[in-house]
Design a protein around this motif. Structure first.
Motif, PDB file in Angstrom:
ATOM      1  N   LEU A  42      -4.003   1.903  -9.720  1.00 23.42           N
ATOM      2  CA  LEU A  42      -4.311   2.771 -10.802  1.00 23.42           C
ATOM      3  C   LEU A  42      -5.105   4.132 -10.700  1.00 23.42           C
ATOM      4  CD1 LEU A  42      -5.742  -0.142 -12.976  1.00 23.42           C
ATOM      5  CD2 LEU A  42      -3.582   1.083 -13.423  1.00 23.42           C
ATOM      6  N   LEU A  43      -5.707   4.258  -9.810  1.00 26.60           N
ATOM      7  CA  LEU A  43      -6.440   5.499  -9.857  1.00 26.60           C
ATOM      8  C   LEU A  43      -5.693   6.397  -9.074  1.00 26.60           C
ATOM      9  CD1 LEU A  43      -9.670   4.184  -7.694  1.00 26.60           C
ATOM     10  CD2 LEU A  43      -9.510   5.091 -10.313  1.00 26.60           C
ATOM     11  N   ARG A  44      -4.745   6.138  -8.181  1.00 27.05           N
ATOM     12  CA  ARG A  44      -3.779   6.974  -7.614  1.00 27.05           C
ATOM     13  C   ARG A  44      -2.625   7.481  -8.843  1.00 27.05           C
ATOM     14  NH1 ARG A  44      -0.334   4.244  -3.562  1.00 27.05           N
ATOM     15  NH2 ARG A  44       0.574   6.586  -3.368  1.00 27.05           N
ATOM     16  N   SER A  45      -2.439   6.648  -9.908  1.00 27.25           N
ATOM     17  CA  SER A  45      -1.304   6.934 -10.828  1.00 27.25           C
ATOM     18  C   SER A  45      -1.799   7.664 -11.802  1.00 27.25           C
ATOM     19  CB  SER A  45      -0.557   5.424 -11.269  1.00 27.25           C
ATOM     20  OG  SER A  45      -0.112   4.820 -10.336  1.00 27.25           O
ATOM     21  N   TYR A  46      -3.419   7.478 -12.282  1.00 27.84           N
ATOM     22  CA  TYR A  46      -3.639   8.151 -13.625  1.00 27.84           C
ATOM     23  C   TYR A  46      -4.821   8.826 -13.346  1.00 27.84           C
ATOM     24  CZ  TYR A  46      -0.504   4.596 -15.304  1.00 27.84           C
ATOM     25  OH  TYR A  46       0.552   3.931 -15.701  1.00 27.84           O
ATOM     26  N   ALA A  47      -5.908   8.661 -12.207  1.00 29.18           N
ATOM     27  CA  ALA A  47      -6.893   9.423 -12.173  1.00 29.18           C
ATOM     28  C   ALA A  47      -6.914  10.660 -11.490  1.00 29.18           C
ATOM     29  CB  ALA A  47      -8.097   8.527 -11.642  1.00 29.18           C
ATOM     30  N   ILE A  48      -5.977  10.751 -10.435  1.00 30.47           N
ATOM     31  CA  ILE A  48      -5.960  11.949  -9.715  1.00 30.47           C
ATOM     32  C   ILE A  48      -4.478  12.607  -9.578  1.00 30.47           C
ATOM     33  CG2 ILE A  48      -7.473  10.899  -8.105  1.00 30.47           C
ATOM     34  CD1 ILE A  48      -4.992  10.172  -6.126  1.00 30.47           C
ATOM     35  N   SER A  49      -4.394  13.928  -9.503  1.00 27.93           N
ATOM     36  CA  SER A  49      -3.097  14.704  -9.445  1.00 27.93           C
ATOM     37  C   SER A  49      -2.304  14.282  -8.427  1.00 27.93           C
ATOM     38  CB  SER A  49      -3.777  16.160  -9.413  1.00 27.93           C
ATOM     39  OG  SER A  49      -4.028  16.580  -7.947  1.00 27.93           O
ATOM     40  N   ILE A  54      -1.093  13.079  -2.598  1.00 21.56           N
ATOM     41  CA  ILE A  54      -0.583  13.360  -1.109  1.00 21.56           C
ATOM     42  C   ILE A  54      -1.821  13.161  -0.259  1.00 21.56           C
ATOM     43  CG2 ILE A  54       0.463  14.924   0.173  1.00 21.56           C
ATOM     44  CD1 ILE A  54       2.193  16.038  -2.038  1.00 21.56           C
ATOM     45  N   ALA A  55      -2.763  13.840  -0.629  1.00 18.81           N
ATOM     46  CA  ALA A  55      -4.032  13.891   0.310  1.00 18.81           C
ATOM     47  C   ALA A  55      -4.733  12.475   0.604  1.00 18.81           C
ATOM     48  CB  ALA A  55      -5.062  14.672  -0.214  1.00 18.81           C
ATOM     49  N   GLY A  89       3.782   1.617  -3.199  1.00 18.57           N
ATOM     50  CA  GLY A  89       4.534   2.566  -3.327  1.00 18.57           C
ATOM     51  C   GLY A  89       5.007   2.779  -5.085  1.00 18.57           C
ATOM     52  N   GLY A  90       4.657   1.814  -5.735  1.00 20.84           N
ATOM     53  CA  GLY A  90       4.913   1.861  -7.177  1.00 20.84           C
ATOM     54  C   GLY A  90       4.525   0.488  -7.969  1.00 20.84           C
ATOM     55  N   VAL A  91       4.741   0.414  -9.104  1.00 20.29           N
ATOM     56  CA  VAL A  91       4.353  -0.912  -9.927  1.00 20.29           C
ATOM     57  C   VAL A  91       5.069  -2.068  -9.486  1.00 20.29           C
ATOM     58  CG1 VAL A  91       3.914  -2.004 -12.248  1.00 20.29           C
ATOM     59  CG2 VAL A  91       3.539   0.309 -11.873  1.00 20.29           C
ATOM     60  N   ALA A  92       6.330  -2.160  -9.221  1.00 21.90           N
ATOM     61  CA  ALA A  92       7.135  -3.199  -8.822  1.00 21.90           C
ATOM     62  C   ALA A  92       6.709  -3.547  -7.431  1.00 21.90           C
ATOM     63  CB  ALA A  92       8.751  -2.637  -8.844  1.00 21.90           C
TER      64      ALA A  92
END
Length: 245
Positions: A42-49, A54-55, A89-92
């Motif tokens: 969730l943090l990777r998907s919605y909280a960061i650019s 990538i970082a 790598g994704g929700v699924a």
């Protein structure tokens, strides 16, 4: 487990006590891993650019090329062979892994305890990354996913013959001793599972590399985790069980 290209036996069964078994009997350590994996995604998907993500991948995903000798080793070279297993790598990818984690991790955690479960996760995740590195030592593709560790849990399940003890409410666990290898190979259900599991991993690994795919299934990593879970479950088992080959 995903490598991202873009940064006749019977189960031991006892009837549940009066009142029924709880609908949710996932042990706390397994819930903690599920929550941590979900929170990180969730943090990777919605909280960061995307640039920040990538970082994150460069620091927390397992990248074989990091160990090629052309790059200075840093703290992330030490931690990423473990932290990659908490990223997805994704929700699924996340959902499928968490379902399998609940299914195979719960009886194992109830059997061996929380601390041993964490150590088991670490050992199988390291083995998964290690075999992936041996096959792709020069790869710059980040490896992420918990399925190497979960494959280790499947390997451990085979050593118990998939026997489940449900006699204690909310505490379903693998039952009986760790079976000797010869006993495992005499059980038709276990041998069938091993064959089907291997065939599915080989097939998905080959089919996932089709043109246009943004990710591939790291089936080699699955095998690395599975082998450690299958061959090395005994040191993690806190129950005293007969030894044998």
């Amino acid at each position: 487990m995903t490598a991202q290209s873009d940064p006749g036996n019977r189960q031991a069964w006892s009837p549940p006590p009066q009142g029924g078994e709880p609908a949710f009997n996932i042990p706390g350590v397994v819930l903690a891993f599920i929550a941590l994996c979900a929170l990180l995604h969730l943090l990777r998907s919605y909280a960061i650019s995307p640039t920040q993500d990538i970082a994150v991948l460069l620091r927390a995903a397992f990248i074989p090329l990091r160990y090629s000798g052309d790059y200075a080793l840093d703290i992330y070279a030490v931690t990423s062979p473990l932290t990659y297993s908490l990223l997805h790598g994704g929700v699924a990818h996340l959902a499928i892994n968490m379902i399998w984690l609940a299914a195979f991790g719960s009886p194992l955690a109830n059997r061996i305890g929380a601390l041993r479960f964490v150590l088991f996760w670490a050992a199988t995740a390291l083995a998964a990354a290690g075999l992936h590195y041996l096959v792709y030592p020069e790869s710059a593709v980040p490896l992420v996913g918990a399925s190497g560790a979960i494959s280790g849990m499947m390997g451990a399940a085979a050593r118990f013959g998939f026997q489940i003890d449900r006699s204690v409410p909310g505490q379903s666990r693998f039952a009986g001793p760790v079976l000797p290898f010869r006993a495992v190979l005499r059980r038709r259900a276990v041998v069938t599972f091993l064959g089907v599991w291997m065939a599915i991993n080989l097939a998905t690994g080959l089919l996932s590399g089709v043109p246009g795919s943004s990710a591939v299934i790291a089936w080699e990593a699955h095998i690395g985790g599975f082998l450690v879970g299958f061959f090395a479950i005994r040191p993690f088992d806190r129950s005293r069980s007969p030894r044998g080959f």
